[in-house]
Write a protein that holds these residues in place. Sequence first.
Motif, PDB file in Angstrom:
ATOM      1  N   VAL A 105     -99.197   8.064 -49.497  1.00 26.32           N
ATOM      2  CA  VAL A 105     -98.825   8.902 -48.362  1.00 26.32           C
ATOM      3  C   VAL A 105     -97.601   9.754 -48.656  1.00 26.32           C
ATOM      4  O   VAL A 105     -96.908   9.560 -49.659  1.00 26.32           O
ATOM      5  CB  VAL A 105     -98.519   8.034 -47.109  1.00 26.32           C
ATOM      6  N   ALA A 106     -97.356  10.663 -47.741  1.00 32.10           N
ATOM      7  CA  ALA A 106     -96.078  11.373 -47.665  1.00 32.10           C
ATOM      8  C   ALA A 106     -95.404  10.914 -46.385  1.00 32.10           C
ATOM      9  O   ALA A 106     -96.073  10.640 -45.380  1.00 32.10           O
ATOM     10  CB  ALA A 106     -96.293  12.882 -47.638  1.00 32.10           C
ATOM     11  N   VAL A 107     -94.082  10.819 -46.424  1.00 30.42           N
ATOM     12  CA  VAL A 107     -93.287  10.412 -45.270  1.00 30.42           C
ATOM     13  C   VAL A 107     -92.191  11.442 -45.077  1.00 30.42           C
ATOM     14  O   VAL A 107     -91.495  11.805 -46.039  1.00 30.42           O
ATOM     15  CB  VAL A 107     -92.643   9.022 -45.467  1.00 30.42           C
ATOM     16  N   ALA A 108     -92.046  11.915 -43.857  1.00 27.37           N
ATOM     17  CA  ALA A 108     -90.992  12.879 -43.532  1.00 27.37           C
ATOM     18  C   ALA A 108     -90.148  12.337 -42.397  1.00 27.37           C
ATOM     19  O   ALA A 108     -90.666  11.720 -41.463  1.00 27.37           O
ATOM     20  CB  ALA A 108     -91.609  14.221 -43.125  1.00 27.37           C
ATOM     21  N   VAL A 109     -88.851  12.582 -42.470  1.00 27.68           N
ATOM     22  CA  VAL A 109     -87.933  12.281 -41.372  1.00 27.68           C
ATOM     23  C   VAL A 109     -87.223  13.591 -41.045  1.00 27.68           C
ATOM     24  O   VAL A 109     -86.671  14.244 -41.940  1.00 27.68           O
ATOM     25  CB  VAL A 109     -86.904  11.193 -41.742  1.00 27.68           C
ATOM     26  N   VAL A 110     -87.277  13.973 -39.780  1.00 27.76           N
ATOM     27  CA  VAL A 110     -86.585  15.174 -39.311  1.00 27.76           C
ATOM     28  C   VAL A 110     -85.514  14.751 -38.314  1.00 27.76           C
ATOM     29  O   VAL A 110     -85.630  13.704 -37.677  1.00 27.76           O
ATOM     30  CB  VAL A 110     -87.547  16.196 -38.652  1.00 27.76           C
ATOM     31  N   ASP A 111     -84.476  15.567 -38.164  1.00 22.93           N
ATOM     32  CA  ASP A 111     -83.464  15.244 -37.159  1.00 22.93           C
ATOM     33  C   ASP A 111     -84.000  15.591 -35.780  1.00 22.93           C
ATOM     34  O   ASP A 111     -85.115  16.080 -35.636  1.00 22.93           O
ATOM     35  CB  ASP A 111     -82.127  15.917 -37.469  1.00 22.93           C
ATOM     36  N   ARG A 112     -83.215  15.358 -34.756  1.00 21.15           N
ATOM     37  CA  ARG A 112     -83.686  15.549 -33.375  1.00 21.15           C
ATOM     38  C   ARG A 112     -84.063  16.990 -33.072  1.00 21.15           C
ATOM     39  O   ARG A 112     -84.808  17.270 -32.148  1.00 21.15           O
ATOM     40  CB  ARG A 112     -82.658  15.033 -32.371  1.00 21.15           C
ATOM     41  N   SER A 113     -83.588  17.933 -33.895  1.00 22.79           N
ATOM     42  CA  SER A 113     -83.934  19.346 -33.721  1.00 22.79           C
ATOM     43  C   SER A 113     -85.144  19.746 -34.546  1.00 22.79           C
ATOM     44  O   SER A 113     -85.561  20.896 -34.511  1.00 22.79           O
ATOM     45  CB  SER A 113     -82.744  20.222 -34.108  1.00 22.79           C
ATOM     46  N   GLY A 114     -85.665  18.820 -35.321  1.00 21.46           N
ATOM     47  CA  GLY A 114     -86.843  19.107 -36.132  1.00 21.46           C
ATOM     48  C   GLY A 114     -86.539  19.583 -37.543  1.00 21.46           C
ATOM     49  O   GLY A 114     -87.447  19.966 -38.275  1.00 21.46           O
ATOM     50  N   VAL A 115     -85.281  19.533 -37.945  1.00 23.28           N
ATOM     51  CA  VAL A 115     -84.894  19.959 -39.295  1.00 23.28           C
ATOM     52  C   VAL A 115     -85.129  18.798 -40.261  1.00 23.28           C
ATOM     53  O   VAL A 115     -84.676  17.675 -40.023  1.00 23.28           O
ATOM     54  CB  VAL A 115     -83.421  20.412 -39.334  1.00 23.28           C
TER      55      VAL A 115
END
Length: 169
Positions: free
Chosen positions: A58-68
């Motif tokens: 898989v790929a895993v992404a984490v974004v901040d609360r603004s979506g960055v």
Amino acid sequence: MSIAHRIVLPSAVLALAVFALPATAQQATYTVKLLTPEVALTAAQAAMAQCRKAGHQVAVAVVDRSGVLQVLLRDRFAGAHTVDAATQKAWTAASFRIPTANLATETQAGKPMSGIRMLPHVMAIGGGQVIEAGGSTFAGIGVSGAPGGDADDACAVAGLKAIADAIEF
């Protein structure tokens, strides 16, 4: 009205206005809490480890609360599409502050919110989770590449569990 009232009353009103200024200035700003890169990385690594244990690339992404985007991990054999899908799931969860599987249910064809699916970057399919604690939204995590949204969700939840102690307050 006596002279004392004419002087004291305007002075009292002026004093109230002056003392109210700092409160007004404070209300013109706000503070947000974001994950540190280290905590975001821990969540992503735990999600990937859970998927690997289940045999998924898989790929895993984490974004901040603004979506960055803060963190992106892609396993060796995860498909090229998983990078964008994981990022969009994380963005959707953070932006709407709802797990993407729930958003998928609420935005099905014929439902009042079905048009949300047409917005750019919205990924209304399981695998995106909101990272929140203590009434604050910190981020979103998205997983893509496991066979189905439920499996992606299980990995994303493992990422949440890995950092729960770090963000609870």
